[in-house]
Write a protein that holds these residues in place. Structure first.
Motif, PDB file in Angstrom:
ATOM      1  N   LYS A  14       0.694  -1.310  -0.253  1.00 28.72           N
ATOM      2  CA  LYS A  14      -0.009   0.007  -0.028  1.00 28.72           C
ATOM      3  C   LYS A  14       0.818   1.224   0.133  1.00 28.72           C
ATOM      4  O   LYS A  14       0.835   2.197  -0.893  1.00 28.72           O
ATOM      5  CB  LYS A  14      -1.065   0.041   1.269  1.00 28.72           C
ATOM      6  N   ASN A  15       1.911   1.402   0.824  1.00 28.44           N
ATOM      7  CA  ASN A  15       2.834   2.436   0.937  1.00 28.44           C
ATOM      8  C   ASN A  15       3.532   2.747  -0.296  1.00 28.44           C
ATOM      9  O   ASN A  15       3.745   3.930  -0.679  1.00 28.44           O
ATOM     10  CB  ASN A  15       3.546   2.441   2.282  1.00 28.44           C
ATOM     11  N   SER A  16       3.876   1.560  -0.753  1.00 27.23           N
ATOM     12  CA  SER A  16       4.717   1.704  -2.181  1.00 27.23           C
ATOM     13  C   SER A  16       3.871   2.430  -3.241  1.00 27.23           C
ATOM     14  O   SER A  16       4.316   3.158  -4.109  1.00 27.23           O
ATOM     15  CB  SER A  16       5.411   0.449  -2.596  1.00 27.23           C
ATOM     16  N   LEU A  17       2.770   1.907  -3.475  1.00 29.41           N
ATOM     17  CA  LEU A  17       1.525   2.316  -4.440  1.00 29.41           C
ATOM     18  C   LEU A  17       1.594   3.615  -4.154  1.00 29.41           C
ATOM     19  O   LEU A  17       1.355   4.488  -5.068  1.00 29.41           O
ATOM     20  CB  LEU A  17       0.534   1.610  -4.356  1.00 29.41           C
ATOM     21  N   ILE A  18       1.372   4.221  -2.954  1.00 26.68           N
ATOM     22  CA  ILE A  18       1.173   5.704  -2.584  1.00 26.68           C
ATOM     23  C   ILE A  18       2.151   6.497  -3.107  1.00 26.68           C
ATOM     24  O   ILE A  18       2.042   7.587  -3.502  1.00 26.68           O
ATOM     25  CB  ILE A  18       0.720   5.784  -1.211  1.00 26.68           C
TER      26      ILE A  18
END
Length: 315
Positions: free
Chosen positions: A300-304
């Motif tokens: 999730k954080n990488s996609l953000i």
């Protein structure tokens, strides 16, 4: 709420029994799947109902159907069972690298998956990834049932499955649809093309029931134009692009990121519409409870972070 001391009396096969009855509509068939006798199956069901203090199955000479309470219980049981079934693979094969099961639309497979893998490897957070392609509605059902851990794709406004208030939904980059043609198609050289000029062209489009087909039909209908009936229906825009390589009069619709990717390879050209498709955001979706898994949070954080740093190509 059930107390831990009562729930501790349950075993895995108590929970699996409920799922099997739902699938087969019969205690006899469930007993066969579990490899136990029907009296033992009946005893398991009675124990489960006693612990949960409600009737879970309506039994008759024709079989067994889940009650409303049974269906509500199964909504919680299925994710647990899928998680349990995954444990052997998680701990025996490369346990230092957790596995994350990602439901992904075909469009996201080419537009976001490569950058996501690069981002995870750069930060040293690369898990084992299982990528499963399917339609939006199917992926949502699989997420609720625990068959996958998260989704990268789009939300389907027509989804009528389980309530989404248990989901964590994060908006990602804007990736509207575009019309693509072969490089030799005269339409690729025009500065502005109205949709009405494309009605009579041969089309290769995704089948009905898909998000892409919905966007295609709505684009024409919103301008008071009947949507063209495609000559070819294919769930894969890769196949549609391949068709255009030998049939240059064909047109197709695909996410802008995918059209631009193939345009850079010299395979297709975008058509400049006088009225472009509206913005359409990709999303990352998971269940709130699955965010306790570090690897899911890393994805999730990488996609953000990718959304903030990787611009969408200019139209």
């Amino acid at each position: 709420m059930s107390t831990p001391s009562r729930l501790d009396h349950l075993r895995v096969r108590h929970l699996r029994l409920l799922d099997l009855i739902s699938q087969h509509g019969s205690l006899t068939a469930a007993a066969e799947c579990l490899g136990i006798s029907q009296p033992t199956t009946t005893k398991l069901l009675q124990e489960l109902e006693r612990v949960l203090r409600c009737t879970l199955v309506d039994r008759s000479t024709r079989g067994g159907l889940l009650t409303d309470s049974g269906r509500r219980a199964l909504e919680r049981v299925r994710p647990a069972m899928h998680a349990i079934d995954l444990i052997p693979d998680m701990v025996s094969a490369a346990p230092e690298h957790p596995m994350v099961r990602i439901g992904i639309l075909r469009l996201a497979g080419i537009s976001m998956a490569p950058d996501l893998v690069h981002q995870l490897r750069t930060h040293g957070h690369m898990p084992r990834l299982y990528l499963h392609e399917d339609a939006v509605a199917n992926l949502m059902d699989q997420l609720f049932d625990g068959e996958i851990d998260c989704i990268i794709g789009r939300l389907d406004p027509n989804y009528h499955g389980q309530p989404v208030d248990t989901l964590d939904i994060t908006q990602l980059g804007n990736d509207p649809y575009e019309i693509a043609c072969a490089p030799g198609n005269p339409l690729s050289r025009k500065r502005s093309v109205p949709l009405s000029a494309l009605v009579g062209a041969p089309w290769a489009v995704a089948p009905r029931g898909t998000y892409t087909r919905q966007a295609f039909d709505m684009a024409f209908m919103s301008q008071g134009i009947p949507a063209p009936i495609p000559v070819i229906e294919s769930p894969s825009f890769h196949a549609s692009f391949a068709v255009m390589s030998r049939n240059t009069d064909f047109l197709t619709i695909a996410p802008m990121s995918s059209v631009r990717y193939y345009a850079d390879l010299g395979k297709v050209r975008p058509i400049r519409l006088s009225t472009p498709f509206p913005p359409d955001r990709m999303v990352f979706v998971t269940r709130h409870d699955l965010l306790t898994i570090p690897a899911v949070r890393d994805i999730k954080n990488s996609l953000i972070e990718l959304t903030r740093t990787v611009p969408v190509p200019a139209r």
